[in-house]
Design an enzyme around this catalytic site. Sequence first.
Site, PDB file in Angstrom:
ATOM      1  N   GLN A  73       0.804  -0.910  -0.128  1.00 23.60           N
ATOM      2  CA  GLN A  73       0.146  -0.190   0.052  1.00 23.60           C
ATOM      3  C   GLN A  73       0.747   1.258  -0.157  1.00 23.60           C
ATOM      4  O   GLN A  73       0.755   2.136  -0.808  1.00 23.60           O
ATOM      5  CB  GLN A  73      -0.993  -0.046   1.194  1.00 23.60           C
ATOM      6  CG  GLN A  73      -2.080  -1.100   1.242  1.00 23.60           C
ATOM      7  CD  GLN A  73      -2.766  -0.941  -0.042  1.00 23.60           C
ATOM      8  OE1 GLN A  73      -3.196   0.090  -0.477  1.00 23.60           O
ATOM      9  NE2 GLN A  73      -2.684  -2.227  -1.008  1.00 23.60           N
ATOM     10  N   HIS A 107       1.982   2.687  -3.196  1.00 23.99           N
ATOM     11  CA  HIS A 107       0.790   3.625  -4.036  1.00 23.99           C
ATOM     12  C   HIS A 107       0.965   5.207  -4.163  1.00 23.99           C
ATOM     13  O   HIS A 107       1.083   5.750  -5.338  1.00 23.99           O
ATOM     14  CB  HIS A 107      -0.526   3.340  -3.797  1.00 23.99           C
ATOM     15  CG  HIS A 107      -1.120   2.103  -4.268  1.00 23.99           C
ATOM     16  ND1 HIS A 107      -1.274   2.139  -5.742  1.00 23.99           N
ATOM     17  CD2 HIS A 107      -1.548   1.000  -3.773  1.00 23.99           C
ATOM     18  CE1 HIS A 107      -1.954   0.808  -5.696  1.00 23.99           C
ATOM     19  NE2 HIS A 107      -2.075   0.255  -4.503  1.00 23.99           N
ATOM     20  N   GLU A 129      -9.311   0.730   4.819  1.00 19.25           N
ATOM     21  CA  GLU A 129      -9.828   0.327   3.757  1.00 19.25           C
ATOM     22  C   GLU A 129      -9.552  -1.310   3.303  1.00 19.25           C
ATOM     23  O   GLU A 129     -10.492  -1.944   3.026  1.00 19.25           O
ATOM     24  CB  GLU A 129      -9.221   1.225   2.485  1.00 19.25           C
ATOM     25  CG  GLU A 129      -9.543   0.754   1.141  1.00 19.25           C
ATOM     26  CD  GLU A 129      -8.441   1.336   0.122  1.00 19.25           C
ATOM     27  OE1 GLU A 129      -7.432   1.821   0.406  1.00 19.25           O
ATOM     28  OE2 GLU A 129      -8.948   1.444  -0.935  1.00 19.25           O
ATOM     29  N   HIS A 183     -53.917  15.002   0.098  1.00 17.64           N
ATOM     30  CA  HIS A 183     -53.336  13.471   0.200  1.00 17.64           C
ATOM     31  C   HIS A 183     -54.454  12.656   0.888  1.00 17.64           C
ATOM     32  O   HIS A 183     -54.837  11.695   0.567  1.00 17.64           O
ATOM     33  CB  HIS A 183     -52.276  13.485   1.255  1.00 17.64           C
ATOM     34  CG  HIS A 183     -51.092  13.937   0.725  1.00 17.64           C
ATOM     35  ND1 HIS A 183     -50.510  15.097   0.192  1.00 17.64           N
ATOM     36  CD2 HIS A 183     -49.698  13.206   0.596  1.00 17.64           C
ATOM     37  CE1 HIS A 183     -49.408  15.287  -0.319  1.00 17.64           C
ATOM     38  NE2 HIS A 183     -48.622  14.102   0.241  1.00 17.64           N
TER      39      HIS A 183
END
Lengths: 433, 433
Positions: B259, B262, B327, B420
């Site tokens: 990770q 990235h 995540e 209504h």
Amino acid sequence: MPVFLSTADETFEPAFAELLSTKREDAPDVDAAVAAIIADVRARGDAAVLELTAQFDRLELTPGTLTFSEGEIEEQIAKVPAEEREALELAAGRIRAYHERQMPEDARWTDAVGAELGWRWSPVSSAGLYVPGGLASYPSSVLMNAIPAKVAGVQRLAVCCPTPGGAVNPLVLLAANLAGVDTLYRIGGAQAIAALAYGTETIRPVDKITGPGNAYVAAAKRRVFGRVGIDMIAGPSEILVIADRDNDPDWIALDLMSQAEHDESAQAILVTNDAGFGQAVAAAVDARLRTLGRRAIAGASWRDYGAVIVTRDLDEAVALSNRVAPEHLELCVADPDTLAEKITHAGALFLGRWTPEAIGDYVGGPNHVLPTARSARFSSGLSVLDFLKRTTVAKMSPEALAAIGPSAERLATSESLEAHGLSVRARLDRLNR
Amino acid sequence: MPVFLSTADETFEPAFAELLSTKREDAPDVDAAVAAIIADVRARGDAAVLELTAQFDRLELTPGTLTFSEGEIEEQIAKVPAEEREALELAAGRIRAYHERQMPEDARWTDAVGAELGWRWSPVSSAGLYVPGGLASYPSSVLMNAIPAKVAGVQRLAVCCPTPGGAVNPLVLLAANLAGVDTLYRIGGAQAIAALAYGTETIRPVDKITGPGNAYVAAAKRRVFGRVGIDMIAGPSEILVIADRDNDPDWIALDLMSQAEHDESAQAILVTNDAGFGQAVAAAVDARLRTLGRRAIAGASWRDYGAVIVTRDLDEAVALSNRVAPEHLELCVADPDTLAEKITHAGALFLGRWTPEAIGDYVGGPNHVLPTARSARFSSGLSVLDFLKRTTVAKMSPEALAAIGPSAERLATSESLEAHGLSVRARLDRLNR
């Protein structure tokens, strides 16, 4: 006068396109004001919320009175007449029963290479529900937002409902009580959204905010999106009725007016395969508009945004409705189920002559928080799914990793993500030893 | 050096709270620039898109070359080596199989009062997928966005992928082709989002836009939300690994780095119940950082946002993980399934020692588009549900209306919505005649 269109007319297509593109809500640009309010609440917490409430709601509160006390809630609830309580209880029970069916199931399976895959659903821990104050303070909306949250399993559910000038709607408090709301705050506007998103000394932050509101509330929800989850940004209400000649024109007129009376920006559209029936409904609307309590609002909506569209047949009516993607769609025809099969975009369907849309607003069971402004093209009404999230699950056996790992390594290499590839390779090497 | 924390330390709680609240992305305020770009594309269509592409991507296009031609796509795809094609095909097949299981079912039932209720799912008609250009142009992301859309039944799927300076990634075109993408545009940035939302002479508007992008793309998606549906606003990637001492420290180090590599703003956190193992992983990370191709990026991420947290036991590790709501979450322990039961917030779970997160990025089957920045508290990864919407269905018999209509009428009256109530009353009166 509403627009009268016929698909047989040469000018139909541009006229219908104009109807589709008409912007009914002239939302004021309040974004800068809302940004300032949010920054103020983040910086000063309760003090900012109290000052803004004094300013906008003409109400002096203290940190201790930001929250409705249990005694006060009981006192207000006791004022509700028995028959209104019973009606609200019936509604709550039916809404709960419908939404309980929406609970999705977890899944887990093992595939051909021996990989275990699946997903698990879990509820949002806490949610905040915005309930407008004043005229549009609807107990039914409390039920429609709070019950799906509680069915989903939300542990902590807070409601913010402003009480301008101190006016409290006992039915709103009863609805919150019936739905299992945990905390009720006496605040509104962008300051309430900011407090729910960021928290203050008195107000605990939540993970998700839902519920309708004015332009300030909508702008604030858009701004806090990401920090917390939000539902949709709701616009003025809409109804489209597809009706053949075998309906009572007065029933259809009332169905149209039941949306028109919500808001001058609401939209009511009749699509019929019978021109004479269309005229009869228009006449029935005019007659009703002479006596309706909210005739000023309903009349303005009908005049400015209403439409009667005559089609060659019912299939053509469906095709037009799919282009509108209405929030509410009534199919007042002999065989509504067959017609419903062809509907591709609509928030909620009401089938047959005995299902006025108002049933869905209160006691039908399905949610009345629905996508407006043509957003049924890409979104759904509120549901338990709005208060759940899904965690995907993957579990590789050594054999499964051996089977698919080399492909992962290859793709990682092609994306120049070396550590991705190595994390797979290190394990594969162990297997190959 | 990453942060080292221990739950046994008195200073743990404030230090962990700081870790939780650290903002890793300093998103530039590009909102004004994006608003101007959107307005320009709405006003001038293709001309604006072409000018902005020349300006930002250094690429001169014409309306005719905005779209990749079939011949060009074939030519590019032919360049892909066979083993990469096979890996991509394996990934596509597994992703499709997983997402086909997500297809929800329609429902219809009749309740005790004789009301027919239910819902129907239908696909979004058209969707646009944004694929970043340049370095972060990932064919795997094309599969992860496009396949759920096609499984859901989206008829028309467009992809916008900028080609700065004209550079094309053949694997991206192959991925689009494998996934069944219908049209490929050679544009990017806020102008691509505006074109997908509003359309131009050449580019047809879509109903839903998904896919990752830079700050301009994210701001544009936020702005067009409502006009079209969007998926989430994705932030920098994160991984949290819960690992006991019985793991190879190098495997865990590589998982963390997968990770970290990235993005300098990515975050990798190890939570372990063994301090010595934590030190061993940190040492293994340092060793890997000496040779990794993307060591500058991964090293900065680890230094600025990395963390090693030592807990008393694994349950405490789970409790901390739930507060992070990561995540990606790896459970590298002897009995990952039991631990997984206690996980309440995470985008994706990777169970056991043989499931490196990178498997999920490519070939596992579950989606790799997942909630970042703690938004797994309230949202889910991309799925077929993002390309479907639900229409609720209600059909009353006269008997059902007689049973529940009076309650609807009563609630309508209490909300001062006369039409209504009358729409129900008119029908009840007919029954009572």
